[in-house]
Design a protein around this motif. Sequence first.
Motif, short mmCIF file in Angstrom:
data_model
loop_
_atom_site.label_atom_id
_atom_site.label_comp_id
_atom_site.label_asym_id
_atom_site.label_seq_id
_atom_site.Cartn_x
_atom_site.Cartn_y
_atom_site.Cartn_z
N ASN A 31 -12.18 59.41 18.54
CA ASN A 31 -13.22 59.91 17.61
C ASN A 31 -14.31 59.69 18.70
O ASN A 31 -15.49 58.73 18.29
CB ASN A 31 -13.84 58.77 16.68
CG ASN A 31 -14.68 59.49 15.28
OD1 ASN A 31 -14.89 60.83 15.82
ND2 ASN A 31 -16.15 58.94 15.02
N SER A 33 -16.92 61.86 21.79
CA SER A 33 -17.43 63.51 21.99
C SER A 33 -17.15 63.80 23.24
O SER A 33 -17.01 62.99 24.14
CB SER A 33 -18.97 62.97 21.87
OG SER A 33 -18.98 62.02 20.80
N TYR A 40 -21.09 70.22 24.36
CA TYR A 40 -20.24 68.84 23.14
C TYR A 40 -19.66 70.42 22.31
O TYR A 40 -19.65 71.44 22.65
CB TYR A 40 -21.00 68.93 21.89
CG TYR A 40 -20.96 68.32 21.31
CD1 TYR A 40 -20.16 66.68 20.73
CD2 TYR A 40 -20.73 68.62 19.90
CE1 TYR A 40 -19.21 66.44 20.13
CE2 TYR A 40 -19.89 68.60 18.62
CZ TYR A 40 -18.86 67.20 18.79
OH TYR A 40 -18.85 66.88 17.52
N ASN A 42 -16.39 68.84 20.02
CA ASN A 42 -15.55 68.42 19.14
C ASN A 42 -15.39 66.35 19.39
O ASN A 42 -15.72 66.53 19.77
CB ASN A 42 -14.92 68.71 19.32
CG ASN A 42 -14.21 68.91 16.73
OD1 ASN A 42 -14.78 68.18 17.01
ND2 ASN A 42 -13.17 70.03 16.95
N GLN A 43 -15.11 66.29 18.60
CA GLN A 43 -14.35 64.97 18.22
C GLN A 43 -12.79 64.64 18.54
O GLN A 43 -12.74 65.54 18.05
CB GLN A 43 -15.16 64.29 17.39
CG GLN A 43 -16.26 64.19 16.85
CD GLN A 43 -17.24 63.49 18.16
OE1 GLN A 43 -18.43 64.07 18.35
NE2 GLN A 43 -16.98 62.36 18.02
N SER A 44 -12.96 63.34 19.15
CA SER A 44 -11.29 63.81 19.56
C SER A 44 -10.62 63.20 18.53
O SER A 44 -11.16 62.20 18.01
CB SER A 44 -10.94 62.21 20.92
OG SER A 44 -11.54 61.51 20.49
N LYS A 67 -18.03 57.64 24.45
CA LYS A 67 -18.05 56.86 22.68
C LYS A 67 -18.52 55.84 23.38
O LYS A 67 -18.77 55.30 24.28
CB LYS A 67 -16.33 56.76 22.83
CG LYS A 67 -16.71 56.01 21.29
CD LYS A 67 -14.93 55.68 20.95
CE LYS A 67 -14.62 54.36 19.76
NZ LYS A 67 -15.74 55.51 18.33
#
Length: 531
Positions: A31, A33, A40, A42-44, A67
Amino acid sequence: MKKAVLSAFLFLLFSNFVVGGVIEVITVPENASVYVNGEYYNQSPCNITIREEWAWTHKILTIQVNKEGYLPQNKSVFIPTTEYVQKIIFYLVTMNGTLEIVSNPAGAFVKVVGEREFNGTTPLEISLKPGNYTVTVALKDYFPNSTRVEILPNKTKTLRISLVPINGTLVITSEPVNASVYVNGTLRGMTPLNLSLRPGEYVINVTKDKSWNSTTIRVMPNRTHTVHLKIPKKGLPFVLIVGILFLLAGGGMGVYFMKLKKGGNGRFGSQKQVKIPESVFSNEAKPSIIMKSNDGRAFGISHIGRRENNEDNLLILNLPDAYLLAVADGLGGHSAGEVASQIAVDTLKEVFEREYRNGVSEEDVKEFLKKAYKLAHERIKKNAVGEKKGMGTTLVTAFVRDGKAIVANTGDSRAYLIRNGKIVARTKDHSLVQEMLDKGEITEEEARRHPMRNIITKALGIDFGVDLHGWELKPGDIILLSSDGLHDYVDEEEIVGIASQGKNAEEIARGLIEEALPVTRDNVTVVVLRV
């Protein structure tokens, strides 16, 4: 042949473009970035599908992960020219947190134990890895304090610790033995007596067979103090007790002040009322001083009572749109008390006549009051020389305007708000007995008759302090200011009864004075305003 050459050219040309490669991004923890070339994505965890347009402008992609609470990381990868999947794993590193440790008193030793140990002295600021830590703060003569704290990434944790002093030991002996011991007015046992007391200043009284002796002492943390008092065989007069405590408190510790006044011969002062101009006061003792407002709504009397001189004073000042009322009760003995009380009311009058203007705000009025009290305090201290050394005064003031009263108080003179036969508001005394009452050590009834009720803790010229109150007024309300010559000798029920029955301020004031004179041993002063 031409077709073969064209096919080879097209293969070489388009082989530099992305066919559909994928970059798999994983972070530990998840989670975070994910950014591609600063944008940007996505979220991991996530899969980055290579866009065809990237090949025209970039040969390398920069992938960054952020993060909260962790250090940012980035990696650069070549854009693939054929379809495949590439995996990138970021192992994120937590950011340190900050621990601030403040102690009262400062300069305490600090030990912080977690993955490793940290030492220092307060105030202290430490950068720590996230986690749980044990913090111990220690200082000589104080109990150590230990607590657990959790440090979060990139956060500041402030730990404020008030250290508790170790009790001191007070050993009290007397000659003769088996005397009753009073500490700050509370019976604690019989001599010889060992007491564990919190650090601070104490008034010690020992009594036996109606004879007394007294002293004051400062108890230090984790120390043993010894007090030995010889009790005279004959009864020690209460006035002498007052004198001893005044000298000890005023000249030694400076915490409690005895209201010492020159004693009379036991006969009543004259009850003849002498009216003098508001602006004229004489150093010669007079049976009474009378003041009233222009419209008669405020009326005040200061009577000498059973004293040889009158150390009380009063003020009724007509302002453009308000009344300013005050009562002062001087202390210090000889002529010092009357000098101090005179300085107090004169300074109050001077400040308001110079600075007050019609319609100023309530905040301005409060500032005028604080300024007058502070200035009076400084003037009294400056004039406290020779026989007047140690003089001081109480001062209670009421500023009344437009259905509101702003009340200021130092000492044990009082302001009352009486409505429909009841006291609905009253100032709180700056006195030892009031402190004992607040702590639940004595009852209201015991406070009214306590032998140490004339020990005060705040006085202009000695130890400065002023309380401010705001009272909402209604038609028919009565504001009463009084020195302790009234309220120490006349029950509040009687005060309320006389105030409620009076037709106007003058009748109330005269009625209160007449009620007090047969019983008071002091000067007695009252100022009354009927709303």
